[in-house]
Scaffold this active site. Structure first.
Site, short mmCIF file in Angstrom:
data_model
loop_
_atom_site.label_atom_id
_atom_site.label_comp_id
_atom_site.label_asym_id
_atom_site.label_seq_id
_atom_site.Cartn_x
_atom_site.Cartn_y
_atom_site.Cartn_z
N SER A 110 0.82 -1.21 0.00
CA SER A 110 0.00 0.00 0.00
C SER A 110 0.86 1.27 0.00
CB SER A 110 -0.95 -0.04 1.20
OG SER A 110 -1.91 0.97 1.13
N ASP A 257 -2.53 5.96 -3.47
CA ASP A 257 -1.41 5.31 -2.78
C ASP A 257 -0.84 4.22 -3.69
OD1 ASP A 257 -3.61 3.64 -2.58
OD2 ASP A 257 -3.12 2.95 -0.56
N ASP A 259 -1.10 0.99 -4.12
CA ASP A 259 -1.94 0.00 -4.80
C ASP A 259 -3.27 0.59 -5.24
OD1 ASP A 259 -2.85 0.25 -2.18
OD2 ASP A 259 -3.52 -1.83 -2.06
N ASP A 261 -5.91 1.81 -3.75
CA ASP A 261 -7.20 1.53 -3.11
C ASP A 261 -7.65 2.71 -2.26
OD1 ASP A 261 -5.45 1.24 -0.97
OD2 ASP A 261 -6.28 -0.68 -0.30
#
Length: 466
Positions: A110, A257, A259, A261
């Site tokens: 992340s 961020d 990834d 999400d």
């Protein structure tokens, strides 16, 4: 929480805590659990009896190593591994629930620095895997796995035609991109927006989605090299996007961020629009469109008091969960709610996704701006943010500190003093021996005073380890 899996999967420094060997064992267990074990109990997963697992990864250098290790573990247990390659966490979730995979795996840490990495496992619905399965994986890694009351020395390997294989599945990522393009009901023709891809997963997706919808897109930090993910960029370093929006006179900016999400926004003035502001403005828009179930927005206990005041003023209600987007998702699914999220920018739109999706969030913000013919500052400005101070104190025993009568009395006294114009929250850290003390009030000075007042009591009671 276990000692490998936390609130957001198995995370740690690559080849230190999260090694290729452990990733291989995660793959071995997942392939066996969703394939051989379920077949033995009369629940065949697919006609050929194989488990089907979809895997995505972010741009960290170690993601390639972990992808290979997971794939090796899966195929050696007889599962087929479908590789999305570099993609976002929400795209893995999307493929899980639309393409009938038994589970999905996202390789990402992340917003952490590049040398960390993680393994997020999702069930067939696209939500995070059940804690009891995570516990079994940990037991297997530690050599303590028990099945039907018997200690399992090792899991059976697949042989001959039962061996699994890896399959290129970049088409799944492309279908997800197409899906995102269908969500807005209006084009964004000639809207000038900026996006910060954090040199992560959004680098291969976000720009093409917005351009297909007609926007003029000004992109930064979309040249990943394996080591620059989240490095001074993205939602955790939003200063770069603020400068980008102001210098190019853009209408809005969106920062993701690693990834993708989560999403934070920047308005046309360069001011940050937090996850709380996003939930408010999107919630109000959905309510006006008749698309907000029971007029409820799901938040965590860390959302700003200003959000609750603004929701109430706009005729909306809220439900609070513990910290963590998985708790928000569980509450939403259980009650059929349409919107929820966290202050950090993990926003879930239940009609379209079962997990936080940064790109989807930015599309929904643009949809609200376009439909209402309003600026982002105008929509977000209806919510007033209360000053907030959060301090941590290291303690010897978290439960003892939280339940200490003198600490509880100090908390009650602060609550009484603040009345309806503030609040105090004490909670234990999920990963560290710390108590977090947060106060929101009308003035910063009051926040500082009341936080220190409670921390002083913790120290006076001999509970601190500092």
């Amino acid at each position: 929480m276990g000692h490998y899996f936390g609130t957001d999967g198995f995370r740690g420094e690559a080849n230190v805590k999260l090694t290729a060997q452990k990733a291989f064992m995660v793959g071995r267990f997942i392939g066996w659990y969703y394939g051989q074990l379920k077949n033995e109990y009369g629940r065949p997963v697919h006609e050929d009896g194989r488990a089907r697992v979809v895997i995505g990864k972010d741009t960290r250098r170690s993601s390639y190593m972990l992808e290979d290790a997971l794939s090796c573990g899966l195929t050696s247990s007889g599962a087929d591994a479908y590789l999305l390659h570099v993609t976002t966490t929400p795209s893995v979730s999307y493929c899980c629930r639309t393409d009938h995979f038994d589970c999905g795996i996202m390789i990402s840490a992340s917003h952490n620095p590049f040398y960390d990495n993680g393994i997020k496992i999702m069930r067939a619905s696209g939500q995070k895997i059940e804690p009891e399965i995570e516990a079994k994986i940990e037991d297997y890694i530690d050599g303590k796995l028990v099945i039907d009351g018997k200690m399992v020395d090792d899991l059976p390997l697949a042989h001959r035609q039962q061996l699994g294989r890896t399959i290129d599945y970049s088409a799944g990522r492309n279908r997800y991109i197409g899906y995102l393009m269908t969500i807005p009901t209006r084009a964004f023709k000639n809207r000038r927006i900026g996006i910060d891809c954090a040199n992560g997963s959004a680098s291969s997706i976000a720009k093409s989605v917005f351009e297909a919808l007609g926007a003029q897109v000004y992109v930064i930090n979309n040249s990943p090299d394996g080591t620059n993910i989240n490095n001074g960029c993205g939602s955790t370093h939003i200063e770069a996007l603020r400068r980008h929006v102001i210098e190019n006179r853009l209408e809005a900016g969106f920062a993701y961020d690693g990834d993708a999400d989560r999403c934070l926004a920047v308005d046309e003035n360069g001011d940050v629009v937090s996850g709380d502001h996003i939930m408010f403005l999107c919630g109000k828009y959905l309510k006006e469109m008749g698309q907000l179930s029971d007029d409820v927005v799901v938040t965590t206990i860390m959302s700003n008091l200003g959000l609750y005041k603004a929701l109430e003023a706009a005729g909306m209600k809220s439900e609070k969960t513990d910290v963590g987007d998985k708790y928000v998702a569980e509450c939403m699914m259980k009650n059929g709610y349409d919107l929820g999220g966290e202050q950090s920018g993990h926003i879930i739109f239940g009609k379209y996704a079962t997990t936080g999706d940064g790109i989807l969030t930015s599309l929904m913000i643009m949809q609200a701006m376009t439909e209402k013919k309003a600026s982002l500052s105008g929509l977000a400005g209806e919510m007033k943010t209360y000053p907030q101070v959060l301090k941590n104190i290291v303690v010897m025993d978290k439960e003892a500190a939280l339940n200490n009568p003198q600490v509880r009395r100090a908390e009650e006294e602060v609550t009484k003093s603040l009345g309806s114009d503030g609040r105090i929250l004490l909670r234990a850290s999920g990963t560290e021996p710390k108590i977090r003390v947060m106060v929101e009030a009308l003035k910063d000075s009051d926040c500082e005073k009341y936080v220190d007042q409670v921390i002083d009591v913790i120290r006076a009671q001999g509970l601190a380890a500092e």
